[in-house]
Design an enzyme around this catalytic site. Sequence first.
Site, PDB file in Angstrom:
ATOM      1  N   GLU A 191      -5.447  -8.816  -0.127  1.00  0.00           N
ATOM      2  CA  GLU A 191      -5.969  -8.464   0.844  1.00  0.00           C
ATOM      3  C   GLU A 191      -7.568  -8.170   0.496  1.00  0.00           C
ATOM      4  OE1 GLU A 191      -4.439  -5.179   3.469  1.00  0.00           O
ATOM      5  OE2 GLU A 191      -2.487  -5.752   3.243  1.00  0.00           O
ATOM      6  N   GLU A 248       0.869  -1.398  -0.020  1.00  0.00           N
ATOM      7  CA  GLU A 248       0.048   0.150  -0.125  1.00  0.00           C
ATOM      8  C   GLU A 248       0.731   1.109  -0.010  1.00  0.00           C
ATOM      9  OE1 GLU A 248      -3.488  -0.233   2.633  1.00  0.00           O
ATOM     10  OE2 GLU A 248      -4.335  -1.809   1.646  1.00  0.00           O
TER      11      GLU A 248
HETATM   12  O1  AHR Z   1      -5.578  -5.764   6.829  1.00  0.00           O
HETATM   13  C1  AHR Z   1      -5.495  -4.477   7.642  1.00  0.00           C
HETATM   14  C2  AHR Z   1      -4.587  -3.232   6.708  1.00  0.00           C
HETATM   15  O2  AHR Z   1      -5.525  -2.898   5.602  1.00  0.00           O
HETATM   16  C3  AHR Z   1      -3.342  -3.805   6.093  1.00  0.00           C
HETATM   17  O3  AHR Z   1      -2.320  -3.681   7.103  1.00  0.00           O
HETATM   18  C4  AHR Z   1      -3.229  -2.717   5.074  1.00  0.00           C
HETATM   19  O4  AHR Z   1      -2.339  -3.327   4.180  1.00  0.00           O
HETATM   20  C5  AHR Z   1      -4.613  -2.472   4.677  1.00  0.00           C
HETATM   21  O5  AHR Z   1      -4.682  -1.117   4.852  1.00  0.00           O
END
Ligand code: AHR
Length: 489
Positions: free
Chosen positions: A297, A174
Site C-alpha cells: 500500500e 494492518e
Molecule cells: O487504502 C485504504 C486503507 O489504508 C486500507 O484499507 C488500509 O489497509 C490502510 O490503512
Amino acid sequence: MRAWVAVDGARPGVRIPKELHGHFSEHLGRCIYQGLFVGEDSPIPNEHGMRKDVVKALKEIGVPLLRWPGGCFADEYHWRDGIGPREARKRMVNTHWGGVVEDNTFGTHEFLELCRQIGCEPYINANLGSGTVQEMSEWVEYLNSDGDSTVAMERWKNGHREPYGVRYWGVGNENWGCGGNMTPEMYADLYRRYQTYCRDYGAHKLFRIACGPSDADWHWTEVLMQKAGRYMDGLTLHSYTVPSGSWAEKGSATEFDEARYMQTLARAYRMDALIRGHLAIMDRYDPEHRVKLMVDEWGCWHDVEPGTNPGFLYQQNTMRDAMVAALTLDVFHRYADRLGPCCIAQMVNVLQSVVLTEGDRMLVTPTGLVFMLYKAHQEAQSLEQAVFCDCMDNGLRQLSVSASRREDTVTLTLTNLHPAQALETEVRLDGVTVRETAARMIRGDMHAMNTFEDPEHVRIEPLDGIRCDGQTLSLTLPACSVCEVTVRV
Ligand code: AHR
C-alpha cells in the site's frame, strides 16, 4: 539547468519483477462497484459484469498483479458470503468505509474473473482479524485443491472445475490497527498458527505474506522477523504520502502551492529510507534474503474531493501525483532484488488511482500514464546508472531515473521533478552502439489533471528533439515531466 547521466548498457543487472508495478482494489467507495464491476445487466458495456472500458485501460497500463479484498475490509470479510447464487448472498455493513451495505455481489469468482480479463496475477488478502483458522484454511482449499474434497467440489458447483492456483496469500492486514489492534508479539503468534493451515495443494505453492509495519515502525519488523520470519515469504510495508504531514488535514489534491508540491515529493522519497531501514532489520534474521519486503500500500493520500463521501476516499490526481509515482517506482527498481509485489493504493476511484470513472465515463490519470511509460521495465534487467545534477530546495535531485535492458532494447525513464525549470540532459550509454531512439512523455503544470470534461488534458505525447552523438543522447526534459526513451542497441 543541466543533468548528466551515465548508464552502463553492457552489464544488465537484476531483473525488475513485474509485480513491483502491482495494484490494489478494496471494497471501498467506488473502487469495486461502479469502478471495476457494474454487473451483467448494466447499460455500461461489460464482460461478465466487468467494465470493458476500464479493463482495456488497465491492460494498456500494464497491471501485473492485483490485491483484494482489502485493506481494512479484508479483516472483516468472510469469503463464504461472496460465493454461490448472488441473490442468496449475505448483506453486510461495510463499517470501515462509509457504512454502506455490501451485498457481496463481487466475491471470489468475480475477482478471479477480473484478474483473468486483465491478465494479472491475483493476490488475496485473507482475514485474520475476525475470521477463524478453519475459514482461512478452507478458502485456500476452495481455491487451489484439485481433489474431490467437499470444499473443492463446492467450487466445481459454483462453476469452476479447475483449481485457480492462487499464489500470493496475505494473512491479515494492518493487524497493528484496523486488523485487530494487536501487538507485534500477538500477531506474530497468530500468524504462525494461521499460516500453518494455509496448505499447498499439488503444484500450487503459496507465497505466504505476513502483515508488516507502517512507516518507520522498526519494532514491528524486528518482532515479526524474530518470531515468525521463517514462516513467511513476504513481509508487507504500508506507507502513504500525506502532503501536509497531518492526517487531520491532509490538503487538497488539486489546490496547492509550490512549497507544498516540494514537500509532497520530499515526503514520498522517504520510501527509500524506509525500505533501507526495514531491509537492514530483515537482514539480521534472514541473511539469505529469502523473505521479500512488499510495499503493498503506497501512494498519495489527499483530502477527499469536496462534496464526496468522506468514507469513499475519492480524490483527483495531478502531475504532482505522477511525480510521486515515478519517484516511487524508481526507488522500487533500485531494490528490485529485495522487494516482492508492491501495490499502489488504489486502482480505481480511491486514493491515488490510475483510473477514475463517473457513470459511463472513465479517464486514465497522470499516475496511470506513468505506469504506461514504465511498463517496458517490467521483467527487464536493470542497468547501473549515475546521475549528476543539482538538488532542488527540498533536497531532492531534480532528475530521477530508471534504466533497464531487454534484449536489444534499452529503456530509460527520466523524470524532471522541478515544477518550473526545464532540464538539459545528457545521457551517456556505455558499452553499446546506439542504433535508433524514440521518446515520449507526459508533462504539464504541476496542477495539470484529467477531468471528465477534458479526459486527455494530460496525455502521452512524443518528445522531439532528441540528439544522438555516438553514445551520447541529449534531450531537453520539460519542467514537471516523465519521459520514456527507448533505445535500440
Ligand atoms: O487504502 C485504504 C486503507 O489504508 C486500507 O484499507 C488500509 O489497509 C490502510 O490503512
